[in-house]
Design a protein around this motif. Sequence first.
Motif, PDB file in Angstrom:
ATOM      1  N   UNK A  33       0.802  -1.185   0.044  1.00  0.00           N
ATOM      2  CA  UNK A  33       0.066  -0.165  -0.007  1.00  0.00           C
ATOM      3  C   UNK A  33       0.749   1.253  -0.110  1.00  0.00           C
ATOM      4  N   UNK A  34       0.551   2.236  -0.872  1.00  0.00           N
ATOM      5  CA  UNK A  34       1.418   3.506  -0.898  1.00  0.00           C
ATOM      6  C   UNK A  34       0.469   4.639  -1.000  1.00  0.00           C
ATOM      7  N   UNK A  35       0.718   5.618  -0.162  1.00  0.00           N
ATOM      8  CA  UNK A  35       0.149   6.797  -0.066  1.00  0.00           C
ATOM      9  C   UNK A  35      -1.001   6.909   1.043  1.00  0.00           C
TER      10      UNK A  35
ATOM     11  N   UNK B 278       5.617  -8.248  -9.908  1.00  0.00           N
ATOM     12  CA  UNK B 278       6.088  -9.409  -9.509  1.00  0.00           C
ATOM     13  C   UNK B 278       4.957 -10.106  -8.772  1.00  0.00           C
ATOM     14  N   UNK B 279       5.486 -10.622  -7.445  1.00  0.00           N
ATOM     15  CA  UNK B 279       4.277 -11.081  -6.798  1.00  0.00           C
ATOM     16  C   UNK B 279       3.669 -10.288  -5.600  1.00  0.00           C
ATOM     17  N   UNK B 280       3.600  -8.942  -5.818  1.00  0.00           N
ATOM     18  CA  UNK B 280       3.235  -8.039  -4.962  1.00  0.00           C
ATOM     19  C   UNK B 280       1.817  -7.342  -5.748  1.00  0.00           C
ATOM     20  N   UNK B 281       1.008  -7.077  -5.143  1.00  0.00           N
ATOM     21  CA  UNK B 281      -0.283  -6.423  -5.696  1.00  0.00           C
ATOM     22  C   UNK B 281       0.014  -4.803  -4.912  1.00  0.00           C
ATOM     23  N   UNK B 282       0.113  -3.785  -5.875  1.00  0.00           N
ATOM     24  CA  UNK B 282       0.468  -2.605  -5.407  1.00  0.00           C
ATOM     25  C   UNK B 282      -0.685  -1.703  -5.409  1.00  0.00           C
ATOM     26  N   UNK B 283      -0.892  -1.067  -4.294  1.00  0.00           N
ATOM     27  CA  UNK B 283      -2.254  -0.313  -4.425  1.00  0.00           C
ATOM     28  C   UNK B 283      -1.881   0.984  -4.083  1.00  0.00           C
ATOM     29  N   UNK B 284      -1.885   2.104  -4.826  1.00  0.00           N
ATOM     30  CA  UNK B 284      -1.424   3.394  -4.696  1.00  0.00           C
ATOM     31  C   UNK B 284      -2.814   4.418  -4.606  1.00  0.00           C
ATOM     32  N   UNK B 285      -2.947   5.092  -3.484  1.00  0.00           N
ATOM     33  CA  UNK B 285      -3.962   6.231  -3.400  1.00  0.00           C
ATOM     34  C   UNK B 285      -3.491   7.455  -3.323  1.00  0.00           C
ATOM     35  N   UNK B 286      -4.231   8.278  -3.498  1.00  0.00           N
ATOM     36  CA  UNK B 286      -4.069   9.683  -3.031  1.00  0.00           C
ATOM     37  C   UNK B 286      -5.442   9.946  -2.233  1.00  0.00           C
TER      38      UNK B 286
END
Length: 776
Positions: free
Chosen positions: A46-48, A96-104
């Motif tokens: 999770x980012x942001x 890769x093997x990660x689900x990246x969830x980027x939110x503002x």
Amino acid sequence: MKAGSKFLNAVSAFALSASVVASGAGVVVLASAPIAQAATIQRVDVRGAQRAGEEAVRSNITIRPGVSFSEADIDESVKRLYSTGYFSDVRISVSGRSLVVTVNENQLVNQVVFNGNRKIKDDKLAGAVQTQPLGPYSDALLSSDVERLKEAYSATGRSDVEITTQVVPVGQGRVNIAFQINEGDRTKIDSINFVGNQAYGNRRLRDVIATKESGPLSFLTRKDVYNDDKRRADEEALRQFYYNHGYADFRVVSSDAALDESKNAYTVNFTVEEGQRYTFGDVRVESTVDGINAEDLQGLVETKSGDTYSAKDIQKSMEAISERVAAAGYPFARVTPRGDRNFQNNTIGVSYLVDQGERAYVERIEVRGNTRTRDYVIRREFDISEGDAFNQTMITRAKRRLEALGYFGKVNISTTQGTSADRVIIVVDVEDQSTGSFGIGVGYSPSSDSAILEASIEEKNFLGRGQYIRIAVGGGLDDARTYSLSFTEPYFLGYRLAAGFDVFRSQSSSEDYYDYNEQGFTLRVTAPITEDLATTFRYTYKEIGYDGNDNYLNNGNLSQPYIDMINHGDYVQSSISQTLTYNTVDSMTLPREGIYATVTHEYAGLGGDSEYYKIYGRARYFTLLSDEADIIGQLSAGAGHVIATGDKLNIFDQFTFGGKQVRGFENNGLGPRMPNGDALGGTTYFNASAEVSIPAPGLPEDFGLRLNAFADAGVLYGNDVPAAGVRDDNSIRASVGAGLTWASPFGALRVDYAVPVAKEDYDETQNFRFSMANQF
């Protein structure tokens, strides 16, 4: 190819084909080539999410490590995150093997304030908006809140309100929200017009509808507030009025409201088509159900041949027949009215057909829209419950009961298909309305037999439980004071029994002869017998006190019975009573048609100083002498008798008689008296009255002023209080007069001027009288 390589290739292909972006405009799929096979990830990055926190993001997505997912899961996860309102932008991708969830993240609301509002308090406005402190900030949400506030002001008659918003950043991703409100002037109703009406004048029809023209008291009554829902309800009120007065073909052709911005006032127009007036022709009951004899049901029919056609009477007849048939063991029987119009003689024959309806059961009763009233308060107005046979007639009765409660601004009942063909879901949609009130009106003090000014607080739906509570304080002439507390539970122990209590205290003086006070309580329970007939049982405990003025006692200004009463000082009265009430009037505030009658028998002697048996009653009949001119006629009659069951009667055990029964006389101005003028009361009375009432000409309906002309007659005689030289006879007293009735915002007030035309020389007269109107 090895399995691991196949998996990596699948994930890579998935990452390229399923990148999803969410923005303020919605959720957009950038590429949607189908996945060859299911994919899994090992972790969620999770980012942001600085304020919301990573765990809050993970909990709002459907994808979990080690569990296969698809494009649909990503799409659903984006929608869920966006629906929280905390994010302005959401991106989900696979790396890769990660689900990246980027939110503002959206900014958070720090504080919400309202400026410029005077007519609606801050707490009411805060409850109307969805933007709340510590919640997410959204332009779309703020715009919808402005519309909600405008609707709130429109409901109070201020349609020209102007509302702007101000957003002030305060740092750390937080903002303050200010609603700047220019309330403007109240939007009024300049005129209400009817087109096409011949049988009834505009004034009469304006009285039927809830919307009223603006007048001098509209700022108190608020009946001149316009909205579309109210206009549609007025259309239905007009239909029911005409249907119940013989006009079966009536219809509202159109209705509209035009706003004159220069006056900030509406003009409301109703175009109607009345049609012909009908009477009932042949009325009969038919049955196709084995075991149901139609002749046995004929007596339940309230529609009689020759009577004016009335949809209300048809409905009541259907309910009575349906209830009798269901009680006989035929729950699925259906009652259907069939009309046979005869256009030559303007009659409608009605046949009530009892047949075997479809076997259907109530699967559930679903209540919606009640934000304050408890579900069970609504459900208990239904005579059917889950699992019972479905009966449309009972649904109609429940709707009428719910509307009569006064808890709701709107009641709609519909049905939908259940889980099977023989199951029905009843959907009840309601809209709560205010049920509390603070009033200033005219009350009545039984201790001084006079009118008093009274302030009260009343709640008809206490805590949303359907309970009634009232607290009142009053004061009047002769230092009269009253205090009372009343409470009623309309469904005692789950039954349709209205149980409650009254606690009261009052004090007054009797022309400086003595001070009088009483205090006590009443326990009561009312049970319905039919829709129009009810019975009430009461137990009353009362302490009565007298404190005499020594100067008057010593100077002989009081007769011996009063001296004995005052010297005794304190009395206790303990009694039980039972009252039968028959009520068919169309309105308890301004009755035009129907009968209101009561008969009470009372026994005192359960301890205390009073031992007697009383029976007394009164009947009032109302009828419209002219529909078009709204001229109301009224006839009333009453009688009572009391006998001692012990040694003797006290003065306060006997009936008093005067201006309440025969206007033109003082309170206690009629009946047996001592030579010095002291009223002793009497054991027997009769009275009768005739009255005509018309609207005051030249005034708007909302003012509520009516002119009355009347003639009264009555007599009180008999005395069981030991006394010498009593003046008593059974000659009839009579009076004629005129008066004004005002349906004021503070209660129904009345002033009368009456001239006695038959009296005795020892009677005490009083030409002017101020009182409450329609004291049922």
